[in-house]
Scaffold this motif. Structure first.
Motif, PDB file in Angstrom:
ATOM      1  N   ALA A 209      65.554 -10.172 -15.158  1.00 57.32           N
ATOM      2  CA  ALA A 209      66.012 -11.524 -15.496  1.00 57.32           C
ATOM      3  C   ALA A 209      66.216 -11.626 -16.996  1.00 57.32           C
ATOM      4  N   GLY A 250      54.147 -11.246 -19.700  1.00 57.22           N
ATOM      5  CA  GLY A 250      54.863 -11.699 -18.498  1.00 57.22           C
ATOM      6  C   GLY A 250      56.341 -11.951 -18.704  1.00 57.22           C
ATOM      7  N   GLY A 252      58.495  -9.433 -19.182  1.00 56.14           N
ATOM      8  CA  GLY A 252      59.245  -8.304 -18.632  1.00 56.14           C
ATOM      9  C   GLY A 252      59.381  -7.097 -19.533  1.00 56.14           C
ATOM     10  N   LYS A 253      58.433  -6.904 -20.435  1.00 54.89           N
ATOM     11  CA  LYS A 253      58.533  -5.730 -21.330  1.00 54.89           C
ATOM     12  C   LYS A 253      58.344  -4.433 -20.539  1.00 54.89           C
ATOM     13  N   THR A 255      58.615  -4.113 -17.347  1.00 53.50           N
ATOM     14  CA  THR A 255      59.696  -4.032 -16.350  1.00 53.50           C
ATOM     15  C   THR A 255      60.957  -3.454 -16.995  1.00 53.50           C
ATOM     16  N   ASN A 369      52.777  -7.990 -28.083  1.00 53.20           N
ATOM     17  CA  ASN A 369      52.858  -9.442 -27.896  1.00 53.20           C
ATOM     18  C   ASN A 369      52.996 -10.133 -29.246  1.00 53.20           C
ATOM     19  N   LEU A 401      66.748 -14.362 -11.041  1.00 55.72           N
ATOM     20  CA  LEU A 401      65.539 -14.360 -10.196  1.00 55.72           C
ATOM     21  C   LEU A 401      65.799 -15.047  -8.860  1.00 55.72           C
ATOM     22  N   TYR A 405      65.111 -13.152  -5.560  1.00 51.36           N
ATOM     23  CA  TYR A 405      63.970 -13.553  -4.737  1.00 51.36           C
ATOM     24  C   TYR A 405      64.391 -14.301  -3.479  1.00 51.36           C
ATOM     25  N   PRO A 430      59.281 -15.359 -17.083  1.00 51.27           N
ATOM     26  CA  PRO A 430      59.924 -14.930 -15.836  1.00 51.27           C
ATOM     27  C   PRO A 430      58.891 -14.551 -14.774  1.00 51.27           C
ATOM     28  N   ALA A 431      57.712 -14.038 -15.213  1.00 50.57           N
ATOM     29  CA  ALA A 431      56.668 -13.677 -14.241  1.00 50.57           C
ATOM     30  C   ALA A 431      56.224 -14.913 -13.471  1.00 50.57           C
TER      31      ALA A 431
HETATM   32  N1  LIG Z   1      62.555 -10.418 -17.211  1.00 43.61           N
HETATM   33  C1  LIG Z   1      62.052 -10.197 -16.000  1.00 43.61           C
HETATM   34  N2  LIG Z   1      62.844  -9.898 -14.969  1.00 43.61           N
HETATM   35  C2  LIG Z   1      62.358  -9.688 -13.747  1.00 43.61           C
HETATM   36  N3  LIG Z   1      61.065  -9.747 -13.451  1.00 43.61           N
HETATM   37  C3  LIG Z   1      60.209 -10.052 -14.432  1.00 43.61           C
HETATM   38  C4  LIG Z   1      60.671 -10.277 -15.759  1.00 43.61           C
HETATM   39  N4  LIG Z   1      59.597 -10.548 -16.514  1.00 43.61           N
HETATM   40  C5  LIG Z   1      58.538 -10.489 -15.731  1.00 43.61           C
HETATM   41  N5  LIG Z   1      58.887 -10.177 -14.482  1.00 43.61           N
HETATM   42  C6  LIG Z   1      57.970 -10.039 -13.325  1.00 43.61           C
HETATM   43  O1  LIG Z   1      56.663 -10.330 -13.789  1.00 43.61           O
HETATM   44  C7  LIG Z   1      55.789  -9.229 -13.659  1.00 43.61           C
HETATM   45  C8  LIG Z   1      55.112  -8.940 -14.987  1.00 43.61           C
HETATM   46  O2  LIG Z   1      56.068  -8.501 -15.942  1.00 43.61           O
HETATM   47  P1  LIG Z   1      55.796  -7.360 -17.004  1.00 43.61           P
HETATM   48  O3  LIG Z   1      54.589  -6.579 -16.635  1.00 43.61           O
HETATM   49  O4  LIG Z   1      57.052  -6.588 -17.176  1.00 43.61           O
HETATM   50  O5  LIG Z   1      55.500  -8.238 -18.275  1.00 43.61           O
HETATM   51  P2  LIG Z   1      55.095  -7.758 -19.720  1.00 43.61           P
HETATM   52  O6  LIG Z   1      56.004  -8.433 -20.682  1.00 43.61           O
HETATM   53  O7  LIG Z   1      55.025  -6.286 -19.768  1.00 43.61           O
HETATM   54  O8  LIG Z   1      53.645  -8.376 -19.874  1.00 43.61           O
HETATM   55  P3  LIG Z   1      52.427  -7.865 -20.785  1.00 43.61           P
HETATM   56  O9  LIG Z   1      52.740  -8.255 -22.204  1.00 43.61           O
HETATM   57  O10 LIG Z   1      51.259  -8.646 -20.252  1.00 43.61           O
HETATM   58  O11 LIG Z   1      52.283  -6.410 -20.575  1.00 43.61           O
HETATM   59  C9  LIG Z   1      56.631  -8.062 -13.211  1.00 43.61           C
HETATM   60  O12 LIG Z   1      56.022  -7.429 -12.137  1.00 43.61           O
HETATM   61  C10 LIG Z   1      57.950  -8.639 -12.797  1.00 43.61           C
HETATM   62  O13 LIG Z   1      58.017  -8.703 -11.425  1.00 43.61           O
END
Ligand SMILES: Nc1ncnc2c1ncn2[C@@H]1O[C@H](COP(=O)(O)OP(=O)(O)OP(=O)(O)O)[C@@H](O)[C@H]1O
Ligand SMILES: [Mg+2]
Length: 505
Positions: A209, A250, A252-253, A255, A369, A401, A405, A430-431
Motif C-alpha cells: 500500500a 507498521g 510497511g518497512k 514488507t 523508526n 489495501l 483485502y 497501513p498495518a
Molecule cells: N504499506 C503496506 N502495504 C501493505 N501492507 C502493509 C503495509 N504496511 C504495513 N502492512 C501490513 O502490516 C504488517 C506490519 O508491517 P511491517 O512489519 O512491514 O511494518 P514495519 O514498518 O516494518 O514495522 P516496524 O517498524 O515495527 O518493524 C505487515 O504484515 C503488513 O501486512
C-alpha cells in the motif's frame, strides 16, 4: 531443418565403406598405414566436416558435478521441454521446480547468429541390463555439441559463453530463494554464522500500500541498479546500492524489503547486529554473503549506539537532574558494550569498505523508526543512496489495501474515508488499516469491514486529540518541575552564600 541423424544417414554409408577399407588396409600393411593416416584423416574430414565437443557431467579428480554441464542442462531444458521427444525429470537440490532435460541419446538443434548446432545427451559405460533406481557407478553422462567447422569461430568465441551465461540465469531464476539470519555461536567466543530457511514471503509491489508514483520510482531504481553492472564498472564504483527505509512502526518497512527481494529475485540476509561480537566478525559475515542479495539491518537505531557524541550531550543536558534516567542509560550502554563491540566505523567499513566490493550486486537496506537519531555519516548519499519514507496510510494506499483485502475498488464509503484521511489528516498506519479491513468471520461483508474502518478512524481522531492534550499537560508539568528545581537550586545557592557571609562576619 536437417537433424544430425539425417546427416548421418546421408554420409553414413560412404563413411562406413571408407572406414572398412581403412581398417583392412591397416591390418595388412601396418607400416604403410601409419604413413597414410594423415591422408585418411583429410579424406574423412572432407566427408564429415563437423566438429564435436564433449562436456562431461563429472570432471576433475574431486567428482564434483561440472558447472558447465549443469549450465548446459539448464540452457537446453528450455528448448528440450518443448522439442525433445524423450525427457528426463529431475529435482535438483536448491531448485524450486522440476528440471526437465532431454533423455539419453536424445538430440535437439539450436540456432545462434544464424548458425545451427546439434546437442546430444549421451551416456557411456554400464551396458548391463539390470534394474536400479540409482545410476551405476561406471555410468558417465556427457553432452556432445556438434557444429560445422566453418562455424568454429562463432561457436568457440561466442556461442559457448552465451550457453553458460543463459544457463546460469535460468538456474538463478529456478533456484529456491533463501532467507539467511546470523545466529550466535554456541559459546560467546565462537563466530556467529549464517543459517537459512526458504524465503517464501508473499509480499509484492502490487500488494504494497503506497502511492503508485512512489512505487514506480522505487521499482525503476531497482531495475536500473540490477542492469547496471557495466555502468558501475565504468564509473569505478562497487556494484551495490544502499536504501534507508524510515517511518513509524507498521508502515510497511519490512514488507517493502520482502517486496524488493521478490521483485529482483534476490536472497535476503537479515543481519542482527547485536549478536555480532566485533568488527572482524561483521566482516567475515559480509564475505560469506552471496551475490544477488539484500543485506538487511532492521531498526539500526536500536542495534548500535549510532547517535553520535553531539546528540548524546544534548540528551544529557535535556535530562538535567533526572538521575534515575542517567543511571538506567549508563547500565543499558554497559550492557550493550558487553554484547557487541561493533563500532560505527566498523559498520561504515561493512557498507563501503574494500571488502564490501567483493562478490558484487548487493543491496543494503537499513530500517529505522527514528531517522533523526542516526549519525549523518551513516546515512549520507553514497552509503544510503536512496532514502524512502514509509508514512501513514493515505487514500491511494487505502485503495490498494481495499482491493487486496476485500476485492473492492469502489464503494460509497470511500468518500468518507478519503475525507477522514486527507481533510481530517487522521494518522493510521497501513498495518492498522489492514487489520480493520480484514474480515473477522466467515462471509463477513466488505461493507461491514469498511464501516469498521470508518469507526476506527473516528476513534483515532478522538484518541489523537486526547494525546495532544496529554502532551500539552505533560509539557506544562515538566516545565513547572524544571522551574521548581531551578528555584530550589537558587534557594540552596542563596543559603550557602548567606552562610559564607555569616562565617566571614
Ligand atoms: N504499506 C503496506 N502495504 C501493505 N501492507 C502493509 C503495509 N504496511 C504495513 N502492512 C501490513 O502490516 C504488517 C506490519 O508491517 P511491517 O512489519 O512491514 O511494518 P514495519 O514498518 O516494518 O514495522 P516496524 O517498524 O515495527 O518493524 C505487515 O504484515 C503488513 O501486512
Ligand atoms: Mg519491520
Amino acid at each position: 531443418m536437417a537433424t544430425m541423424g539425417q546427416i548421418w544417414a546421408n554420409t553414413g554409408s560412404t563413411l562406413a565403406t571408407l572406414m572398412f577399407t581403412y581398417t583392412i588396409f591397416r591390418r595388412w600393411f601396418p607400416h604403410v598405414g601409419d604413413h597414410l593416416a594423415p591422408f585418411f584423416e583429410r579424406l574423412f574430414s572432407r566427408f564429415y566436416p563437423y566438429i564435436q565437443i564433449k562436456f562431461h557431467e563429472y570432471s576433475g579428480e574431486h567428482f564434483k558435478r561440472s558447472e558447465i554441464y549443469s549450465g548446459i542442462q539448464s540452457y537446453l531444458s528450455r528448448d528440450s521441454s518443448l522439442r525433445a521427444k524423450k525427457l528426463k525429470a529431475n529435482t535438483t537440490k536448491g531448485s524450486k521446480s522440476l528440471v526437465l532435460s532431454m533423455d539419453d541419446r536424445e538430440e535437439i538443434t539450436d540456432e545462434f547468429e544464424s548458425v545451427t548446432v546439434w546437442w546430444q545427451s549421451k551416456k557411456v559405460g554400464n551396458t548391463r541390463q539390470s534394474f536400479s533406481f540409482y545410476p551405476a557407478a561406471d555410468e558417465k553422462r556427457y553432452y556432445m555439441l556438434k557444429f560445422h567447422r566453418r562455424d568454429r569461430e562463432v561457436i568457440i568465441e561466442r556461442y559457448l559463453e552465451h550457453v553458460v551465461k543463459e544457463g546460469k540465469m535460468i538456474d538463478m531464476k529456478n533456484r529456491e530463494r533463501k532467507l539467511y539470519s546470523n545466529t550466535p555461536g554456541q559459546n560467546h567466543r565462537s563466530q556467529t554464522k549464517w543459517s537459512h530457511v526458504t524465503f517464501e514471503h508473499p509480499a509484492s509491489f502490487d500488494t504494497l500500500a503506497m502511492e503508485e508514483k512512489k512505487k514506480e520510482e522505487i521499482k525503476n531504481d531497482l531495475v536500473k541498479f540490477s542492469k547496471s553492472k557495466d555502468y558501475y564498472k565504468k564509473i569505478g564504483k562497487a556494484w551495490k546500492r544502499g536504501y534507508l527505509l524510515f517511518g513509524p512502526p507498521g508502515t510497511g518497512k519490512s514488507t517493502m524489503i520482502a517486496a524488493m527481494a521478490n521483485f529482483l529475485e534476490y536472497d535476503v540476509y537479515d543481519l542482527e547486529l547485536t549478536t555480532v561480537m566485533d568488527n572482524t566478525q561483521l566482516r567475515s559475515l559480509l564475505i560469506e554473503t552471496s551475490t544477488k542479495s539484500i543485506i538487511v539491518i532492521e531498526d539500526i537505531d536500536c542495534s548500535l549506539n549510532l547517535t553520535g557524541q553531539r546528540k548524546k550531550k544534548e540528551e544529557e543536558e535535556e535530562e538535567g537532574g533526572d538521575e534515575k534516567k542517567a543511571v538506567e542509560k549508563k547500565m543499558k550502554d554497559e550492557g550493550e558494550k558487553k554484547e557487541s563491540k561493533v563500532t560505527l566505523s566498523g559498520l561504515l567499513n561493512f557498507i563501503d569498505g574494500l571488502w564490501s566490493a567483493c562478490g558484487g550486486e548487493r543491496i543494503i537496506v537499513f530500517t529505522t523508526n527514528f531517522v533523526d537519531k542516526l549519525d549523518p555519516a551513516l546515512i549520507r548519499k553514497g552509503r544510503m543512496d536512496k532514502h524512502i519514507e514509509m508514512s501513514y496510510c493515505g487514500f491511494e494506499a487505502f485503495k490498494v489495501l481495499a482491493k487486496n483485502y476485500l476485492d473492492v475498488e469502489e464503494n460509497e464509503l470511500f468518500d468518507e474515508i478519503k475525507r477522514l484521511l486527507e481533510v481530517e489528516e487522521i494518522k493510521m498506519t497501513p498495518a492498522d488499516v489492514g487489520e480493520n479491513l480484514l474480515p473477522k468471520c466467515e462471509g463477513e461483508e466488505a461493507e461491514t469491514c469498511l464501516k469498521r474502518l470508518v469507526e476506527a478512524l473516528k476513534e483515532e481522531k478522538e484518541e489523537a486529540k486526547r494525546r495532544v492534550e496529554e502532551e500539552v499537560e505533560e509539557k506544562k508539568r515538566r516545565k513547572e518541575k524544571k522551574e521548581e528545581m531551578k528555584a530550589k537550586k537558587e534557594e540552596k545557592k542563596k543559603k550557602i552564600e548567606e552562610n559564607v557571609e555569616e562565617e566571614e562576619h
